[in-house]
Design a protein around this motif. Sequence first.
Motif, PDB file in Angstrom:
ATOM      1  N   UNK A  33     -14.901   9.855  -5.029  1.00 47.73           N
ATOM      2  CA  UNK A  33     -14.290   8.740  -5.205  1.00 47.73           C
ATOM      3  C   UNK A  33     -12.976   8.638  -4.397  1.00 47.73           C
ATOM      4  N   UNK A  34     -12.911   7.324  -3.999  1.00 47.18           N
ATOM      5  CA  UNK A  34     -11.612   7.306  -3.388  1.00 47.18           C
ATOM      6  C   UNK A  34     -10.824   5.977  -3.334  1.00 47.18           C
ATOM      7  N   UNK A  35      -9.681   5.860  -2.557  1.00 44.04           N
ATOM      8  CA  UNK A  35      -8.729   4.684  -2.640  1.00 44.04           C
ATOM      9  C   UNK A  35      -8.665   4.119  -1.003  1.00 44.04           C
ATOM     10  N   UNK A  36      -8.987   2.864  -0.924  1.00 49.63           N
ATOM     11  CA  UNK A  36      -8.878   2.113   0.212  1.00 49.63           C
ATOM     12  C   UNK A  36      -7.701   0.994   0.069  1.00 49.63           C
ATOM     13  N   UNK A  37      -7.351   0.558   1.246  1.00 46.90           N
ATOM     14  CA  UNK A  37      -6.508  -0.401   1.209  1.00 46.90           C
ATOM     15  C   UNK A  37      -6.774  -1.416   2.481  1.00 46.90           C
ATOM     16  N   UNK A  38      -6.031  -2.584   2.088  1.00 45.95           N
ATOM     17  CA  UNK A  38      -6.442  -3.687   3.044  1.00 45.95           C
ATOM     18  C   UNK A  38      -5.124  -4.522   2.867  1.00 45.95           C
ATOM     19  N   UNK A  39      -4.429  -4.640   4.185  1.00 47.74           N
ATOM     20  CA  UNK A  39      -3.237  -5.636   4.336  1.00 47.74           C
ATOM     21  C   UNK A  39      -3.572  -6.957   5.010  1.00 47.74           C
ATOM     22  N   UNK A  40      -3.132  -7.982   4.595  1.00 51.05           N
ATOM     23  CA  UNK A  40      -3.412  -9.228   5.167  1.00 51.05           C
ATOM     24  C   UNK A  40      -3.726  -9.056   6.678  1.00 51.05           C
ATOM     25  N   UNK A  41      -4.780  -9.366   7.449  1.00 52.91           N
ATOM     26  CA  UNK A  41      -5.197  -9.444   8.892  1.00 52.91           C
ATOM     27  C   UNK A  41      -5.136  -8.193   9.571  1.00 52.91           C
ATOM     28  N   UNK A  42      -5.404  -7.179   8.400  1.00 49.66           N
ATOM     29  CA  UNK A  42      -5.663  -5.742   8.897  1.00 49.66           C
ATOM     30  C   UNK A  42      -6.942  -5.382   8.574  1.00 49.66           C
ATOM     31  N   UNK A  43      -7.267  -4.342   9.434  1.00 50.26           N
ATOM     32  CA  UNK A  43      -8.799  -3.608   8.761  1.00 50.26           C
ATOM     33  C   UNK A  43      -8.486  -2.803   7.504  1.00 50.26           C
ATOM     34  N   UNK A  44      -9.521  -2.817   6.680  1.00 49.66           N
ATOM     35  CA  UNK A  44      -9.565  -1.925   5.683  1.00 49.66           C
ATOM     36  C   UNK A  44      -9.475  -0.459   6.051  1.00 49.66           C
ATOM     37  N   UNK A  45      -8.654   0.414   5.384  1.00 46.07           N
ATOM     38  CA  UNK A  45      -8.453   1.599   5.682  1.00 46.07           C
ATOM     39  C   UNK A  45      -8.520   2.733   4.594  1.00 46.07           C
ATOM     40  N   UNK A  90       2.470  -2.240   1.500  1.00 46.40           N
ATOM     41  CA  UNK A  90       1.660  -3.264   0.944  1.00 46.40           C
ATOM     42  C   UNK A  90       0.376  -3.687   1.148  1.00 46.40           C
ATOM     43  N   UNK A  91      -0.543  -3.757   0.088  1.00 43.90           N
ATOM     44  CA  UNK A  91      -1.766  -4.153   0.389  1.00 43.90           C
ATOM     45  C   UNK A  91      -2.633  -4.180  -0.724  1.00 43.90           C
ATOM     46  N   UNK A  92      -3.730  -4.707  -0.598  1.00 45.08           N
ATOM     47  CA  UNK A  92      -4.817  -4.525  -1.960  1.00 45.08           C
ATOM     48  C   UNK A  92      -5.287  -3.355  -1.801  1.00 45.08           C
ATOM     49  N   UNK A  93      -5.141  -2.735  -2.727  1.00 46.59           N
ATOM     50  CA  UNK A  93      -5.833  -1.298  -2.993  1.00 46.59           C
ATOM     51  C   UNK A  93      -7.026  -1.341  -4.036  1.00 46.59           C
ATOM     52  N   UNK A  94      -8.012  -0.570  -3.286  1.00 46.63           N
ATOM     53  CA  UNK A  94      -9.615  -0.520  -3.905  1.00 46.63           C
ATOM     54  C   UNK A  94      -9.776   0.852  -4.333  1.00 46.63           C
ATOM     55  N   UNK A  95     -10.545   1.028  -5.348  1.00 44.61           N
ATOM     56  CA  UNK A  95     -11.205   2.248  -5.689  1.00 44.61           C
ATOM     57  C   UNK A  95     -12.660   1.978  -5.256  1.00 44.61           C
ATOM     58  N   UNK A  96     -13.185   3.282  -4.678  1.00 44.88           N
ATOM     59  CA  UNK A  96     -14.698   3.086  -4.192  1.00 44.88           C
ATOM     60  C   UNK A  96     -15.224   4.568  -4.654  1.00 44.88           C
ATOM     61  N   UNK A  97     -16.667   4.456  -4.638  1.00 39.09           N
ATOM     62  CA  UNK A  97     -17.225   5.584  -4.978  1.00 39.09           C
ATOM     63  C   UNK A  97     -18.530   5.515  -4.323  1.00 39.09           C
ATOM     64  N   UNK A  98     -19.026   7.171  -4.014  1.00 40.99           N
ATOM     65  CA  UNK A  98     -20.178   7.253  -3.391  1.00 40.99           C
ATOM     66  C   UNK A  98     -20.931   8.354  -3.787  1.00 40.99           C
ATOM     67  N   UNK A 120     -12.522  -4.439  -7.892  1.00 43.33           N
ATOM     68  CA  UNK A 120     -12.172  -5.750  -7.364  1.00 43.33           C
ATOM     69  C   UNK A 120     -10.818  -5.671  -6.650  1.00 43.33           C
ATOM     70  N   UNK A 121     -10.157  -4.224  -6.893  1.00 47.35           N
ATOM     71  CA  UNK A 121      -8.933  -4.300  -6.336  1.00 47.35           C
ATOM     72  C   UNK A 121      -7.420  -4.580  -7.245  1.00 47.35           C
ATOM     73  N   UNK A 122      -6.453  -3.965  -6.696  1.00 45.27           N
ATOM     74  CA  UNK A 122      -5.068  -4.152  -7.392  1.00 45.27           C
ATOM     75  C   UNK A 122      -4.059  -4.443  -6.305  1.00 45.27           C
ATOM     76  N   UNK A 123      -3.215  -5.440  -6.317  1.00 42.01           N
ATOM     77  CA  UNK A 123      -2.380  -5.726  -5.426  1.00 42.01           C
ATOM     78  C   UNK A 123      -1.139  -4.771  -5.532  1.00 42.01           C
ATOM     79  N   UNK A 124      -0.579  -4.153  -4.336  1.00 45.25           N
ATOM     80  CA  UNK A 124       0.634  -3.318  -4.280  1.00 45.25           C
ATOM     81  C   UNK A 124       1.609  -3.965  -3.366  1.00 45.25           C
ATOM     82  N   UNK A 125       2.680  -4.527  -3.746  1.00 41.29           N
ATOM     83  CA  UNK A 125       3.624  -5.084  -2.758  1.00 41.29           C
ATOM     84  C   UNK A 125       4.896  -4.468  -2.869  1.00 41.29           C
TER      85      UNK A 125
END
Length: 127
Positions: A33-45, A90-98, A120-125
């Motif tokens: 299980x992990x956390x990812x984030x994606x800022x506007x205009x940037x690739x998810x990381x 600052x980004x949308x943070x997503x939880x993911x699982x595999x 679905x994500x949660x916003x961090x500003x």
Amino acid sequence: VQLVESGGGSVQAGGSLKLTCVASGDEGSSACMGWFRQAPGKEREGVAATRTVGGSLYYHASVKDRFTISHDNAKNTLYLQMNSLKPEDTAMYYCAAETSTFLCAQIATSTGAEFKYWGRGTQVTVS
């Protein structure tokens, strides 16, 4: 597997937030299980990941020593404690699982394409 995140919000630089991800469904499908984030205009990381059995932890270099990932097996809940927040967090943070625990060790270079289950994500500003 269903994943539901919460805990995002707006904070000033230097502040803290704790994200929560509640998982339900087949626990065997969330070995990593992990956390990812994606800022506007940037690739998810990838930000951080943990093996739910064994507890190995992995972090992106940009958050190591500031963020802490943890998993409560009894509640099947994933957390991300974020301290010393910076505007660049600052980004949308997503939880993911595999199912594959191998993916956990790759979190620092992952865009998440290999992860099957997503919230679905949660916003961090951070300002």
